[in-house]
Design a protein around this motif. Sequence first.
Motif, short mmCIF file in Angstrom:
data_model
loop_
_atom_site.label_atom_id
_atom_site.label_comp_id
_atom_site.label_asym_id
_atom_site.label_seq_id
_atom_site.Cartn_x
_atom_site.Cartn_y
_atom_site.Cartn_z
N PHE A 18 0.83 -1.21 0.00
CA PHE A 18 0.00 0.00 0.00
C PHE A 18 0.86 1.25 0.00
O PHE A 18 0.55 2.24 -0.68
N GLU A 19 1.95 1.21 0.79
CA GLU A 19 2.87 2.36 0.82
C GLU A 19 3.47 2.60 -0.56
O GLU A 19 3.59 3.76 -1.01
N GLN A 20 3.82 1.54 -1.25
CA GLN A 20 4.39 1.69 -2.59
C GLN A 20 3.36 2.27 -3.57
O GLN A 20 3.69 3.14 -4.39
N ILE A 21 2.10 1.80 -3.44
CA ILE A 21 1.06 2.32 -4.35
C ILE A 21 0.82 3.81 -4.08
O ILE A 21 0.69 4.61 -5.00
N VAL A 22 0.77 4.18 -2.78
CA VAL A 22 0.57 5.59 -2.44
C VAL A 22 1.75 6.43 -2.94
O VAL A 22 1.57 7.56 -3.42
N ALA A 23 2.97 5.88 -2.86
CA ALA A 23 4.14 6.61 -3.38
C ALA A 23 4.04 6.82 -4.88
O ALA A 23 4.40 7.89 -5.41
N VAL A 24 3.49 5.82 -5.61
CA VAL A 24 3.30 5.97 -7.05
C VAL A 24 2.32 7.10 -7.34
O VAL A 24 2.54 7.94 -8.23
N PHE A 25 1.20 7.12 -6.57
CA PHE A 25 0.21 8.18 -6.79
C PHE A 25 0.79 9.55 -6.45
O PHE A 25 0.53 10.54 -7.15
N ASN A 26 1.61 9.63 -5.38
CA ASN A 26 2.21 10.92 -5.03
C ASN A 26 3.19 11.39 -6.09
O ASN A 26 3.27 12.58 -6.40
N ALA A 27 3.92 10.45 -6.65
CA ALA A 27 4.86 10.81 -7.73
C ALA A 27 4.11 11.27 -8.97
O ALA A 27 4.57 12.16 -9.70
N SER A 28 2.93 10.66 -9.21
CA SER A 28 2.16 11.05 -10.39
C SER A 28 1.57 12.44 -10.25
O SER A 28 1.32 13.12 -11.25
N THR A 29 1.36 12.88 -9.02
CA THR A 29 0.76 14.20 -8.81
C THR A 29 1.79 15.33 -8.86
O THR A 29 1.41 16.49 -8.74
N ARG A 30 3.02 15.00 -8.97
CA ARG A 30 4.03 16.07 -9.10
C ARG A 30 3.95 16.70 -10.47
O ARG A 30 3.47 16.12 -11.43
N GLN A 31 4.52 17.91 -10.56
CA GLN A 31 4.30 18.73 -11.75
C GLN A 31 4.89 18.12 -13.01
O GLN A 31 4.34 18.30 -14.10
N LYS A 32 5.97 17.39 -12.88
CA LYS A 32 6.60 16.84 -14.07
C LYS A 32 5.65 15.90 -14.82
O LYS A 32 5.57 15.95 -16.05
N ALA A 33 4.97 15.05 -14.08
CA ALA A 33 4.05 14.10 -14.72
C ALA A 33 2.62 14.59 -14.74
O ALA A 33 1.84 14.22 -15.62
N TRP A 34 2.24 15.41 -13.78
CA TRP A 34 0.84 15.85 -13.64
C TRP A 34 0.38 16.67 -14.82
O TRP A 34 -0.77 16.59 -15.24
N ASP A 35 1.28 17.50 -15.39
CA ASP A 35 0.88 18.38 -16.49
C ASP A 35 0.56 17.61 -17.76
O ASP A 35 -0.15 18.12 -18.64
#
Length: 623
Positions: free
Chosen positions: A326-343
């Motif tokens: 679960f921690e790994q999945i949440v880390a993936v979602f947090n990384a996806s919300t960063r500006q580099k990928a989010w835009d």
Amino acid sequence: FLAAADGLGSIAIDTTQLNMSVTDPTAWATAMNNLGMVPVGLAGQQLVTDSICVPGFDPSLSMMTGITPINPMIPGMGLVPPPPPTDVPVVKEIIHCKSCTLFPPNPNLPPPSTRERPPGCKTVFVGGLPENATEEIIQEVFEQCGDITAIRKSKKNFCHIRFAEEFMVDKAIYLSGYRMRLGSSTDKKDSGRLHVDFAQARDDFYEWECKQRMLAREERHRRKMEEDRLRPPSPPAIMHYSEHEAALLAEKLKDDSKFSEAITVLLTWIERGEVNRRSANQFYSMVQSANSHVRRLMNEKAAHEQEMEQAKESFKNALTGILTQFEQIVAVFNASTRQKAWDHFSKAQRKNIDIWRKHSEELRNAHSEQLMGIRREEEMEMSDDDSGDNPSKKLRVDDSALAAQAYALKEENDSLRWQLDAYRNEVELLKQEKGQLFRTEESLTKDQQLQFLQQTMQGMQQQLLSIQEELNNKKSELEQAKEEQTHTQAMLKVLQEQLKSAKELAEINGHDESQANEINVLTVALVNQDREKNSEKRSPGLKSEKEALLIGIISTFLHVHPFGANIEYLWSYMQQLDSRISASEIEMLLMRLPRMFKQEFTGVGATLEKRWKFCAFEGIKTV
């Protein structure tokens, strides 16, 4: 005859019973004329198709227009046919017997009335029989309804017929309203209109009661069978004690698989009182065998506890692995919300990723709390182990039997202590109840009488105080009135002396009558002024704030009524503001303030009215 297939069923008839063709209109008209009835029109339109009619039947010969007649006496059919369709009405037709003919009633007349059907009715009353009708003719007519068990004929043209079954009564009721004619005679004694009704017979009611009792017995039997079927099975029977059975039971007690069954038998024998001097040793050996299973049971419990600990450990490890993922999945979602990928994601994709991230965080937090709870429980168990109070550790040692006995003694001690507390509470309750019982009914009545006397004495004291206050007020008013009276008499004497001296001077000096009148007016004015001064001296100040409020309200009320108002009108207005005030109290208050309120009389005779006016402004000017 007709056979109707649509809703009426197939119909058959014995042609040997027919003496006159129904399809002959001349015969029909002759029969109706013999009965003194106007023949009904026979022409009409056929409402029933030819497919359901007997071949060769002429539908234009029906009794009523478009209605196909049926014969209720056809063997095998019964007098009460099944309910026909609403679009095909059914009427009665002529019934031919060997000795008589039955003519149907007018279909336009209402159906004959019947009484309420008695329970289990098998007997009918038949009235309106021809005078020459015999029991054989009645048997011939009504035996087509069913088997007749008895006919009781009277001399007054009626009879009672008892059938074998209840449904046959309905067939006989169908004949009510028919006109019966014996042979082809036109004599009145050979004809009569039948009236068939339900009859109340003791035999019918007795048979009905017997049937109901039989049904009730069957119902009770069925319920009993159902209860026996649903009742739980009885425990197995316990054999009686004997040396042979005791030896077999001792062998069973040593077997782990048969221990539960054997220990039940041993308990039953001991409770029955089978232990005596002769069998005591044998029972002791069996009790010893039962005690030997204690160690086995404790070992089994320890094994199960160890399995439970292993299962807990494996569950904790699995939960830790799930939480890591679960921690790994949440880390993936947090990384996806960063500006580099989010835009680079679309609006819908961002929305879905945000929803997934929140859901994953909620699940991760829930699993984390569950894991922390398990760790807290383990820490508490470890602290219990360190203090030496954990009974599970004690039970794992080699001397587990002694530990179990100590634990049992501890529980027994606790239960005895609780029983002692319960007994103490009961004793206290009994003491309280005993103390309450000592207060008899006499003491309760004395207390009530004393309380009643105290209340009456308090009421009398309050009345005495109010009477004393009224007495003091009256005394003060009486003293004031006496002072006023003496002062007024003294002033009157002085004024009279002044008046006499003034008259003498007027006569001496030769003054005219006008001057004497002026002197009288001045004396009256002096008297009025003196009275006002006395009233000012006599009128005390305001006693309370309530009187000041009343004066203000009354002044306002009278100021808006320039022609004045009577005391009843003023009291009705004040009653809306204070329901406890009285008219006499208002009048006393107005009389105490003559410079603010004055009283005038208006009207003559019966219309004389006393009004109060507000005169404070005039009083200020005169002052």
